[in-house]
Design an enzyme around this catalytic site. Structure first.
Site, PDB file in Angstrom:
ATOM      1  N   ASP A   1      -7.076  -1.564   3.503  1.00 51.10           N
ATOM      2  CA  ASP A   1      -6.183  -2.644   3.086  1.00 51.10           C
ATOM      3  C   ASP A   1      -6.632  -3.994   3.629  1.00 51.10           C
ATOM      4  OD1 ASP A   1      -4.353  -0.889   1.786  1.00 51.10           O
ATOM      5  OD2 ASP A   1      -3.538  -0.348   3.752  1.00 51.10           O
TER       6      ASP A   1
ATOM      7  N   ASP B   1       0.876  -1.171   0.000  1.00 48.98           N
ATOM      8  CA  ASP B   1       0.000   0.000   0.000  1.00 48.98           C
ATOM      9  C   ASP B   1       0.917   1.226   0.000  1.00 48.98           C
ATOM     10  OD1 ASP B   1      -2.153   1.862   0.786  1.00 48.98           O
ATOM     11  OD2 ASP B   1      -1.233   1.754   2.771  1.00 48.98           O
TER      12      ASP B   1
ATOM     13  N   ASP C   1      -1.604  -0.800   6.001  1.00 46.86           N
ATOM     14  CA  ASP C   1      -1.846  -0.235   7.331  1.00 46.86           C
ATOM     15  C   ASP C   1      -3.310   0.135   7.567  1.00 46.86           C
ATOM     16  OD1 ASP C   1      -1.866   1.941   5.504  1.00 46.86           O
ATOM     17  OD2 ASP C   1      -1.675   3.302   7.202  1.00 46.86           O
TER      18      ASP C   1
HETATM   19  P1  ADP Z   1      -4.748   5.110   0.206  1.00 49.51           P
HETATM   20  O1  ADP Z   1      -4.833   3.769  -0.488  1.00 49.51           O
HETATM   21  O2  ADP Z   1      -3.645   5.930  -0.393  1.00 49.51           O
HETATM   22  O3  ADP Z   1      -4.634   4.967   1.695  1.00 49.51           O
HETATM   23  P2  ADP Z   1      -7.596   5.936   0.306  1.00 49.51           P
HETATM   24  O4  ADP Z   1      -8.336   4.861  -0.426  1.00 49.51           O
HETATM   25  O5  ADP Z   1      -7.730   5.970   1.773  1.00 49.51           O
HETATM   26  O6  ADP Z   1      -6.055   5.939  -0.159  1.00 49.51           O
HETATM   27  O7  ADP Z   1      -8.053   7.337  -0.271  1.00 49.51           O
HETATM   28  C1  ADP Z   1      -8.016   7.587  -1.654  1.00 49.51           C
HETATM   29  C2  ADP Z   1      -8.266   9.034  -1.947  1.00 49.51           C
HETATM   30  O8  ADP Z   1      -9.566   9.402  -1.481  1.00 49.51           O
HETATM   31  C3  ADP Z   1      -7.317   9.980  -1.268  1.00 49.51           C
HETATM   32  O9  ADP Z   1      -6.128  10.150  -2.013  1.00 49.51           O
HETATM   33  C4  ADP Z   1      -8.162  11.255  -1.225  1.00 49.51           C
HETATM   34  O10 ADP Z   1      -8.102  11.909  -2.464  1.00 49.51           O
HETATM   35  C5  ADP Z   1      -9.554  10.731  -1.007  1.00 49.51           C
HETATM   36  N1  ADP Z   1      -9.926  10.736   0.417  1.00 49.51           N
HETATM   37  C6  ADP Z   1     -10.079   9.669   1.235  1.00 49.51           C
HETATM   38  N2  ADP Z   1     -10.446  10.051   2.476  1.00 49.51           N
HETATM   39  C7  ADP Z   1     -10.515  11.399   2.455  1.00 49.51           C
HETATM   40  C8  ADP Z   1     -10.847  12.408   3.424  1.00 49.51           C
HETATM   41  N3  ADP Z   1     -11.164  12.127   4.692  1.00 49.51           N
HETATM   42  N4  ADP Z   1     -10.808  13.693   3.014  1.00 49.51           N
HETATM   43  C9  ADP Z   1     -10.489  14.016   1.748  1.00 49.51           C
HETATM   44  N5  ADP Z   1     -10.169  13.124   0.805  1.00 49.51           N
HETATM   45  C10 ADP Z   1     -10.183  11.837   1.133  1.00 49.51           C
HETATM   46 MG    MG Z   2      -2.604   3.154   3.775  1.00 47.53          MG
END
Ligand code: ADP
Ligand code: MG
Length: 295
Positions: A244, A38, A240
């Protein structure tokens, strides 16, 4: 391996901060020939900070960050914490306005009502979902931020895009070293992330990974692992987040970052207690040593 070898293996792991949950996890690890990482919080430190803000209307920074922080204070996402922290630099009062009807859209962002206005904060996917037009200036600003490896987040109020926030989350110091060791051991490394393709590519290049899946939902991450398994790979997933956990569960060996979410730690077979990626190599090494004895 004998029960003694397993006991020794897991014991040595523990002394290196690598918690191996039982003999099966130790046994599977030496067969791993593909590691899926991730991005956020796994390859990166997971302590993002806001590096720049682009306002698209005449709204003031304090007004903007009041709305942003009031919304994001309800989210557990590391990006949310970064925005709330940054909001404190602009808004005098530490008491955020009340947010109603808070909703979270996995992999996309969040929505709430603040000061009777509908606030959306998230990526382009979130804005598309709610038919919000993204002005050219905003799009260009996002591209520029993403080319630096930053995560760009859009903010809309009552249907209008009002700002872009760029967030930086530097990669862990050991990340590229670990990827290069894995390569020397003959293992394939991949990255899967919910973040944009542009940002993902920059971070992947920085750590030496050349296969990237971006804009991945939790189920997409798990699907990617099943696909690799069908191709014949024995797959370790390192992650993490709550997002995931499906992938951690599907992988032949799920490895959770110690500082990660409770769900990830529970689902994983191995926990990297020090949140250090060197634990991935330690686990595979220990498994190889424990199981080569009886071959
Ligand atoms: P990662 O796999 O990098 O952990 P996530 O699936 O958690 O990513 O999030 C993907 C995208 O969704 C982020 O890059 C962001 O653009 C958006 N996002 C997720 N949660 C939030 C939040 N609380 N506020 C704003 N944008 C968010
Ligand atoms: Mg992550």
């Amino acid at each position: 391996a004998t029960p003694t070898a397993v006991m020794v293996g897991t014991g040595v792991g523990a002394s290196h901060g690598v918690l191996i949950k039982g003999g099966q996890a130790l046994e599977s690890s030496h067969k791993v020939n593909c590691v899926v990482f991730d991005k956020t919080g796994t390859l990166t430190a997971g302590k993002p900070t806001v590096v720049s803000t682009k306002l698209l209307t005449d709204m003031s920074l304090p007004d903007f960050y009041q709305l942003v922080a009031a919304t994001e204070v309800n989210s557990e996402h590391p990006l949310a914490k970064a925005m709330v922290e940054h909001g404190k630099n602009h808004v005098q009062t530490q008491a955020w306005s009340e947010a109603r009807d808070f909703e979270s859209f996995t992999g996309h962002g969040v929505k709430a009502t603040v000061h009777d206005k509908c606030i959306l904060i998230g990526n382009k996917g979130l804005m598309q979902r709610f038919d919000i037009q993204i002005p050219r200036v905003a799009s260009d600003y996002m591209d520029d931020a993403q080319r630096l490896g930053h995560t760009a987040v859009l903010v809309s109020v009552e249907g209008d895009a009002v700002g872009v926030i760029a967030v930086s989350d530097p990669v862990k110091l050991e990340a590229s070293g670990v990827i290069s060791i894995l390569k020397k051991m003959g293992l394939k490394s991949l990255m899967v992330t919910g973040d944009s393709q542009l940002t993902a590519n920059v971070v992947a290049k920085e750590v030496g990974i050349d296969t990237v899946m971006a804009e991945a939902k939790p189920e997409d991450k798990a699907q990617k692992i099943r696909e690799l398994q069908r191709e014949g790979f024995t797959v370790a997933m390192v992650g993490d987040g709550i997002n995931d956990s499906p992938a951690l569960a599907v992988a032949d060996v799920g490895m959770a970052i110690g500082a990660g979410s409770d769900i990830a730690i529970e689902v994983a077979n191995i926990v990297l207690m020090r949140s250090d990626l060197e634990g991935v190599v330690t686990a595979i090494d220990l498994s190889t040593k424990s199981f080569n004895r009886i071959r």
